[in-house]
Design an enzyme around this catalytic site. Structure first.
Site: not given
Lengths: 368, 368
Positions: A161-162, A42, A329, A16, A131, A14, A101, A256
């Site tokens: 892009s996040g 993938s 980010n 990230v 981010c 991906g 989180r 960001h």
């Protein structure tokens, strides 16, 4: 023979993941085997890490066996399912998603701010913040340590892009539609020109800003706005911190920015704030208004630290500072912070981790 | 015979002037003669107003003679020199520049908020606020009337057209450079691609946001950030109001947006705030988070009102509201507000103003 800890990168293909492979190739090498894991689709692709072509394997229980640290760079639902499996197999999971989180048994770590928290992980999982939180926390955490934070009012200028690679492609396609035209001067003209496919966004982003990111929560708040509040409280250990945030997407690819109004217990000065920010790890102070120096996304993108400028004392509150911060980010906001956490775990479990695993101890480092 | 008041539009050929001529052609016609005035360079051009081609005359004392109301849509230094001359010749000056906004003998007027102020003008001059103040004040003023405003924390998302036509052309040229490329992903790549001509901006605006607008004032504040504070205090009659603002330019052609955190004396509810905003003149409430309805510049541009959405009560402060507002910086933010003030003056001085002037009374309406 002592072996270095084995690492799995889950979600290696991906946006990230791509940054993570760069970071793993650039940082001091604390890892033994590095296994690249992704979706079945993938599997079989080859990606370069530490200068070696490495074949991507499909996510499975086998793929998570014999791993000391597992970096999860995948959507929430994939983490929610697979991170506990990796932890049960003895890996310390470092999870970049939102899945854990706010779990009270999962530490939420910004290594520059609360490094100690990484060691207490009853579920064998350590979470990396959102981010937007990460763009702000190295700077805000350093100021809190000196002045005592009481309240934050934050407005974001969030890059696309996040929201993933498709979101980047969408913005680029929209820019190609509007460039060389007179669009943007009449009501709805940009919306009509770019068509109905708005991707993950609620409105066009070319020549526009969009005050929404996340899902709808009670009271009209977005999940990301409330997430900044919850994450900042948890990381700083301030359960009563007052936080109000408005999150806005802007037509920027990566990095960001946040306008931060921070009120403290004690009187602040710009001079002391500058001293703190100039000497804090992970922070670059770039703030010379006479020279026109302040950070912007176009200059910060691709760099590791949080950049801080426009440091001002509030005109009507001697305990409040106003700042403008920028952070990439995809780097500090995602891959870099997760890599830093994983490296801290590697240091803790030591170079012998691979041997202990090789001996079949069955004791994951997460159970320490 | 009663004649309608004569109007001069000074700066008729600029970006704000163009919008003013549209507005004068669309609004109920309260004017007698309309004289178009501009720099010597533009004299002789013909522009359409009220459906008639009208020749532009050069700014001079003669051009300001025999005028009842003079709309000044010109840079600060031109207003500073010529507005007092127009006032001395008996015209009521409505000035869109910053030259007189903080003059204690010049009222600063948002007709929806402090319409009464227009009548007390010892210098014969009435000032219109900065476009950023105007984007916010119809909404914030209405909420203040109900809840009692104590503090504002504001972040702006400012369009480029407020910086003039060349600034718009510059952003369009930058967008043409970045469209169809992979720029915006590496540090400084946009800056290198767009070259050294940044116009009035401190950094590129394509794929970027720039946290600066105005000139440098004490403490690192910009003139526009402190201007929002001073103007809001003056218009609302709240000399002790706490205001902290961070102003940021974004790659939008026209329409300023602001994220506003407003703290009041009294407890607020979203329901009551909605009722107030839905019934306030000059305000459109567009706030249905379940339907994804909130204002963005691309939809608001070209419209008259201030649009308000994302109305939330602060999670940790029952006396604070968070809002997102959008206002067209060329319409309400400049031409429209000035036209509204001028029309209020026309109503006050009445249709006979032209006759009184014709009789050579020598008494400007401003001396009333």
């Amino acid at each position: 023979m002592t072996r270095k800890p084995a690492l799995a990168v889950v979600g290696a293909t991906g946006a990230v993941g791509a940054v993570m492979l760069q970071i793993l190739s650039q940082h001091a090498d604390v890892w033994g085997d590095i296994r690249l894991v992704a979706s079945r689709r993938s599997a079989g692709r080859k990606l370069a890490v530490r200068g070696e072509e490495t074949e991507v394997v499909a996510l499975s229980e086998d793929a998570l066996t014999g791993v000391d640290v597992a970096l999860f760079l995948v959507p929430d639902e994939v983490s929610a399912r697979w991170a506990p499996i990796a932890a049960a197999k003895g890996a310390v999971v470092v999870d970049n998603s939102a899945a854990f989180r706010m779990d009270p048994e999962v530490p939420l770590v910004v290594p520059e701010v609360n490094p100690h928290a990484v060691r207490v992980r009853p579920r064998g999982i350590v979470a990396s913040p959102h981010c937007t939180t990460l763009a702000m926390l190295p700077a805000v955490g350093a100021l809190h340590a000196e002045f005592g934070l009481r309240e934050l009012v934050v407005s974001s200028y969030q890059a696309v892009s996040g929201a993933g690679r498709d979101a980047v492609a969408l913005l680029r396609a929209q820019l190609s539609v509007v460039a060389g035209t007179e669009l943007g001067a009449g009501p709805g003209d940009v919306r009509r020109a770019v068509g109905d496919d708005l991707g993950p966004f609620a409105a066009p982003l070319a020549l526009n800003v969009v005050p929404w990111s996340g899902t709808l929560e009670e009271g009209g708040w977005s999940s990301e706005e409330l997430g900044l509040r919850a994450e900042t409280r948890k990381i700083l250990g301030l359960p009563g911190l007052r936080v109000a945030a408005t999150f806005v997407r802007v037509p920027v690819i990566t990095t960001h920015s946040l306008a931060v109004h921070a009120r403290f217990e004690n009187e602040v000065t710009v001079e002391r704030a500058h001293e703190i920010l100039a000497t804090s790890p992970g922070v670059v102070l770039y703030d010379d208004p006479e020279a026109g120096d302040f950070p912007t996304p176009a200059d910060v993108v691709g760099t590791d630290p949080t950049w801080v400028g426009r440091v001002r004392r509030a005109p009507d509150d001697e305990c409040a500072l106003d700042l403008f911060v920028c952070g990439d980010n995809l780097r500090k906001g995602a891959a870099l912070n997760s890599a830093q956490i994983a490296e801290a775990v590697a240091l803790e479990i030591g170079p012998g981790a691979g041997d202990r695993r090789g001996l079949g101890s069955g004791q994951g480092p997460g159970s320490a």
